[in-house]
Write a protein that holds these residues in place. Structure first.
Motif, PDB file in Angstrom:
ATOM      1  N   LEU A 294     -43.979  33.182  15.188  1.00  0.00           N
ATOM      2  CA  LEU A 294     -42.823  33.965  15.614  1.00  0.00           C
ATOM      3  C   LEU A 294     -42.353  34.881  14.487  1.00  0.00           C
ATOM      4  O   LEU A 294     -42.039  36.053  14.706  1.00  0.00           O
ATOM      5  CB  LEU A 294     -41.680  33.028  16.040  1.00  0.00           C
ATOM      6  N   ASN A 295     -42.329  34.340  13.260  1.00  0.00           N
ATOM      7  CA  ASN A 295     -41.915  35.165  12.118  1.00  0.00           C
ATOM      8  C   ASN A 295     -42.861  36.352  11.924  1.00  0.00           C
ATOM      9  O   ASN A 295     -42.418  37.469  11.608  1.00  0.00           O
ATOM     10  CB  ASN A 295     -41.896  34.310  10.846  1.00  0.00           C
ATOM     11  N   ILE A 296     -44.140  36.121  12.135  1.00  0.00           N
ATOM     12  CA  ILE A 296     -45.133  37.208  12.000  1.00  0.00           C
ATOM     13  C   ILE A 296     -44.879  38.292  13.038  1.00  0.00           C
ATOM     14  O   ILE A 296     -44.839  39.492  12.724  1.00  0.00           O
ATOM     15  CB  ILE A 296     -46.569  36.642  12.135  1.00  0.00           C
ATOM     16  N   LEU A 297     -44.694  37.887  14.308  1.00  0.00           N
ATOM     17  CA  LEU A 297     -44.462  38.852  15.382  1.00  0.00           C
ATOM     18  C   LEU A 297     -43.192  39.666  15.121  1.00  0.00           C
ATOM     19  O   LEU A 297     -43.182  40.884  15.306  1.00  0.00           O
ATOM     20  CB  LEU A 297     -44.344  38.131  16.722  1.00  0.00           C
ATOM     21  N   CYS A 298     -42.140  38.982  14.695  1.00  0.00           N
ATOM     22  CA  CYS A 298     -40.863  39.674  14.480  1.00  0.00           C
ATOM     23  C   CYS A 298     -40.945  40.640  13.305  1.00  0.00           C
ATOM     24  O   CYS A 298     -40.550  41.822  13.420  1.00  0.00           O
ATOM     25  CB  CYS A 298     -39.756  38.642  14.243  1.00  0.00           C
ATOM     26  N   ARG A 299     -41.474  40.173  12.170  1.00  0.00           N
ATOM     27  CA  ARG A 299     -41.482  41.036  10.982  1.00  0.00           C
ATOM     28  C   ARG A 299     -42.463  42.191  11.165  1.00  0.00           C
ATOM     29  O   ARG A 299     -42.182  43.334  10.778  1.00  0.00           O
ATOM     30  CB  ARG A 299     -41.866  40.216   9.746  1.00  0.00           C
ATOM     31  N   LYS A 324     -28.724  22.907   8.826  1.00  0.00           N
ATOM     32  CA  LYS A 324     -29.778  23.000   7.794  1.00  0.00           C
ATOM     33  C   LYS A 324     -31.025  23.672   8.368  1.00  0.00           C
ATOM     34  O   LYS A 324     -31.652  24.505   7.709  1.00  0.00           O
ATOM     35  CB  LYS A 324     -30.124  21.623   7.269  1.00  0.00           C
ATOM     36  N   ASP A 325     -31.376  23.300   9.608  1.00  0.00           N
ATOM     37  CA  ASP A 325     -32.537  23.928  10.250  1.00  0.00           C
ATOM     38  C   ASP A 325     -32.345  25.442  10.356  1.00  0.00           C
ATOM     39  O   ASP A 325     -33.280  26.227  10.117  1.00  0.00           O
ATOM     40  CB  ASP A 325     -32.761  23.354  11.657  1.00  0.00           C
ATOM     41  N   LEU A 326     -31.127  25.848  10.733  1.00  0.00           N
ATOM     42  CA  LEU A 326     -30.844  27.277  10.874  1.00  0.00           C
ATOM     43  C   LEU A 326     -30.988  27.997   9.535  1.00  0.00           C
ATOM     44  O   LEU A 326     -31.635  29.050   9.441  1.00  0.00           O
ATOM     45  CB  LEU A 326     -29.424  27.482  11.412  1.00  0.00           C
ATOM     46  N   ASN A 327     -30.398  27.425   8.497  1.00  0.00           N
ATOM     47  CA  ASN A 327     -30.460  28.061   7.172  1.00  0.00           C
ATOM     48  C   ASN A 327     -31.893  28.144   6.664  1.00  0.00           C
ATOM     49  O   ASN A 327     -32.305  29.147   6.059  1.00  0.00           O
ATOM     50  CB  ASN A 327     -29.589  27.293   6.177  1.00  0.00           C
ATOM     51  N   ASP A 328     -32.668  27.080   6.909  1.00  0.00           N
ATOM     52  CA  ASP A 328     -34.073  27.084   6.473  1.00  0.00           C
ATOM     53  C   ASP A 328     -34.855  28.167   7.216  1.00  0.00           C
ATOM     54  O   ASP A 328     -35.719  28.835   6.626  1.00  0.00           O
ATOM     55  CB  ASP A 328     -34.715  25.713   6.735  1.00  0.00           C
ATOM     56  N   ALA A 329     -34.556  28.347   8.530  1.00  0.00           N
ATOM     57  CA  ALA A 329     -35.252  29.376   9.326  1.00  0.00           C
ATOM     58  C   ALA A 329     -34.931  30.768   8.799  1.00  0.00           C
ATOM     59  O   ALA A 329     -35.810  31.627   8.683  1.00  0.00           O
ATOM     60  CB  ALA A 329     -34.852  29.247  10.797  1.00  0.00           C
ATOM     61  N   PHE A 330     -33.661  31.014   8.451  1.00  0.00           N
ATOM     62  CA  PHE A 330     -33.263  32.315   7.906  1.00  0.00           C
ATOM     63  C   PHE A 330     -33.994  32.585   6.587  1.00  0.00           C
ATOM     64  O   PHE A 330     -34.476  33.700   6.332  1.00  0.00           O
ATOM     65  CB  PHE A 330     -31.754  32.372   7.669  1.00  0.00           C
ATOM     66  N   THR A 331     -34.076  31.548   5.768  1.00  0.00           N
ATOM     67  CA  THR A 331     -34.720  31.695   4.451  1.00  0.00           C
ATOM     68  C   THR A 331     -36.201  32.006   4.604  1.00  0.00           C
ATOM     69  O   THR A 331     -36.753  32.876   3.903  1.00  0.00           O
ATOM     70  CB  THR A 331     -34.532  30.408   3.627  1.00  0.00           C
ATOM     71  N   ARG A 332     -36.872  31.289   5.523  1.00  0.00           N
ATOM     72  CA  ARG A 332     -38.310  31.521   5.722  1.00  0.00           C
ATOM     73  C   ARG A 332     -38.572  32.950   6.179  1.00  0.00           C
ATOM     74  O   ARG A 332     -39.524  33.591   5.722  1.00  0.00           O
ATOM     75  CB  ARG A 332     -38.874  30.526   6.754  1.00  0.00           C
ATOM     76  N   TYR A 333     -37.731  33.441   7.087  1.00  0.00           N
ATOM     77  CA  TYR A 333     -37.948  34.796   7.583  1.00  0.00           C
ATOM     78  C   TYR A 333     -37.709  35.834   6.488  1.00  0.00           C
ATOM     79  O   TYR A 333     -38.429  36.839   6.386  1.00  0.00           O
ATOM     80  CB  TYR A 333     -37.041  35.089   8.783  1.00  0.00           C
ATOM     81  N   ALA A 334     -36.707  35.601   5.657  1.00  0.00           N
ATOM     82  CA  ALA A 334     -36.395  36.553   4.577  1.00  0.00           C
ATOM     83  C   ALA A 334     -37.560  36.695   3.600  1.00  0.00           C
ATOM     84  O   ALA A 334     -37.731  37.747   2.958  1.00  0.00           O
ATOM     85  CB  ALA A 334     -35.129  36.119   3.842  1.00  0.00           C
ATOM     86  N   ARG A 335     -38.387  35.669   3.503  1.00  0.00           N
ATOM     87  CA  ARG A 335     -39.507  35.691   2.553  1.00  0.00           C
ATOM     88  C   ARG A 335     -40.733  36.426   3.106  1.00  0.00           C
ATOM     89  O   ARG A 335     -41.663  36.745   2.364  1.00  0.00           O
ATOM     90  CB  ARG A 335     -39.915  34.259   2.201  1.00  0.00           C
ATOM     91  N   VAL A 336     -40.751  36.661   4.415  1.00  0.00           N
ATOM     92  CA  VAL A 336     -41.921  37.298   5.027  1.00  0.00           C
ATOM     93  C   VAL A 336     -41.861  38.808   4.801  1.00  0.00           C
ATOM     94  O   VAL A 336     -40.865  39.463   5.144  1.00  0.00           O
ATOM     95  CB  VAL A 336     -41.976  36.995   6.543  1.00  0.00           C
ATOM     96  N   GLN A 337     -42.920  39.360   4.222  1.00  0.00           N
ATOM     97  CA  GLN A 337     -43.012  40.797   3.997  1.00  0.00           C
ATOM     98  C   GLN A 337     -43.689  41.461   5.194  1.00  0.00           C
ATOM     99  O   GLN A 337     -44.607  40.896   5.805  1.00  0.00           O
ATOM    100  CB  GLN A 337     -43.814  41.090   2.730  1.00  0.00           C
ATOM    101  N   ARG A 338     -43.254  42.696   5.501  1.00  0.00           N
ATOM    102  CA  ARG A 338     -43.769  43.337   6.694  1.00  0.00           C
ATOM    103  C   ARG A 338     -45.262  43.614   6.591  1.00  0.00           C
ATOM    104  O   ARG A 338     -46.008  43.435   7.580  1.00  0.00           O
ATOM    105  CB  ARG A 338     -43.011  44.636   6.965  1.00  0.00           C
ATOM    106  N   GLY A 339     -45.727  44.013   5.406  1.00  0.00           N
ATOM    107  CA  GLY A 339     -47.159  44.281   5.263  1.00  0.00           C
ATOM    108  C   GLY A 339     -47.979  43.031   5.506  1.00  0.00           C
ATOM    109  O   GLY A 339     -49.018  43.070   6.204  1.00  0.00           O
ATOM    110  N   ASP A 340     -47.540  41.919   4.925  1.00  0.00           N
ATOM    111  CA  ASP A 340     -48.253  40.653   5.142  1.00  0.00           C
ATOM    112  C   ASP A 340     -48.241  40.275   6.619  1.00  0.00           C
ATOM    113  O   ASP A 340     -49.250  39.787   7.162  1.00  0.00           O
ATOM    114  CB  ASP A 340     -47.599  39.540   4.322  1.00  0.00           C
TER     115      ASP A 340
END
Length: 356
Positions: A294-299, A324-340
């Motif tokens: 999901l993170n890949i599709l969104c970014r 905690k789950d919500l905060n962890d999800a936000f953090t994971r998405y913030a780390r995903v770069q669009r090129g990757d």
């Protein structure tokens, strides 16, 4: 039967006890009178009792009312007098006396207490002239009682007023749903504000009456409206997705609209169209607890961190995510770069092509 000499003796006793004994004696004589004498005895009975009734204690008047309430031979003036008395005295007369006329009941209903109205509301039958007064003056409990009286008849205006008053009182609504004589217009208004529980009970009653038929008609209309709305919503969603795909609208507009409207199917369609992936495959991703794909599709499709938070909040309702789950999800998405993410998406599409 009490002798005339005994009656004369009792009449001379002007004490409260003496008056009570006199009334009891003439009541015994009245109730025991043979058919050929009942008219004469009734006149005598009424004349004597009405002369002394103002001197009787409450208990004596109550006992008198109970004894003569169901007699068709009770003198009318006496029956009316007792029916207008305090409620403890009037109740048996109002509930049972066949002597009281429609005019009597209208008179008492117009000025009596709510207890008097409640007793009248239970009478069978009950004419329109009487129910009109009850509907105009009655409390919610009295109105529920008269609405539940199947032998009560209502004018069109009284029915309209009764239905309108029922809007704020479920107990009146509950009484009304058991009636088969509600005018169609009143029934339509009643159905419009009934609770789901009362609608269900009407459907369980079955049969062929106005309320059952109106509920069936209303259900058909609601289904038609839902189908129409679904079609309209789908058309709007398709147009929005086309605009995003043509770069006429930012992807965040569609994401925010679909997530805030809790429309995961449309969200999945959005990413399926933008990513050129099968809709069913993307639909599984939207609510998969593991959010890597999901993170890949969104970014890869340019979803901002702010819009992604709306996706996470929509997922949280169904996946029961903790804070905690919500905060962890936000953090994971913030780390995903669009090129990757774009390269990962190409790899996913390549694997799917080879698999097919």
């Amino acid at each position: 039967m009490v002798s005339l000499s005994k009656l004369s003796e009792l009449a001379l006793d002007r004490s409260a006890g003496g008056r009570q004994s006199l009334v009891e004696a003439v009541t015994d004589m009245f109730l025991a009178a043979p058919p050929e004498q009942v008219d004469h005895v009734s006149l005598l009975f009424g004349d004597i009792v009405l002369k002394v009734i103002g001197q009787l204690e409450d208990e004596a008047r109550m006992a008198l009312a109970v004894r003569i309430s169901d007699s068709p031979n009770t003198p009318h003036d006496l029956a009316f007098h007792l029916a207008k008395d305090d409620f403890s005295v009037a109740q048996p007369m109002l509930e049972n006396s066949p002597v009281l006329t429609t005019s009597d009941l209208v008179d008492i209903a117009s000025t009596g207490s709510m207890d008097h109205l409640g007793a009248i509301a239970d009478r069978r039958p009950l004419e329109e002239e009487v129910t009109s007064v009850i509907v105009d003056r009655g409390s919610s409990s009295v109105l529920a009682k008269v609405a539940g009286n199947e032998a009560a008849r209502f004018s069109a205006n009284a029915f309209d007023l009764l239905v309108e008053k029922a809007r704020a009182h479920p107990q009146i609504q509950e009484a009304l749903i058991g009636r088969n004589d509600i005018p169609e217009e009143g029934a339509r208004r009643l159905v419009s504000f009934l609770s789901e529980e009362l609608r269900r009970r009407i459907q369980e009653m079955g049969g062929d009456n106005t309320l059952v038929n109106l509920l069936a008609e209303r259900a058909a209309q609601e289904v038609h409206a839902q189908v129409r709305d679904l079609g309209s919503a789908k058309n709007k969603a398709d147009m929005l997705i086309r605009d995003v795909k043509a770069r006429k609208r930012p992807v965040d507009d569609a994401v925010n609209q679909f997530t805030k409207g809790d429309r995961p199917v449309d969200l999945a369609m959005l990413f399926a169209e933008l990513s050129e992936l099968p809709h069913e495959s993307v639909a599984r991703v939207v609510f998969n607890p593991e959010d890597t794909v999901l993170n890949i599709l969104c970014r890869a499709n340019g979803v901002s961190d702010v819009a992604y938070k709306n996706i996470v909040m929509m997922r949280a309702k169904r996946l029961k995510l903790t804070t905690k789950d919500l905060n962890d999800a936000f953090t994971r998405y913030a780390r995903v770069q669009r090129g990757d993410a774009s390269r990962a998406l190409q790899a996913i599409k390549e694997r799917m092509r080879k698999a097919s």
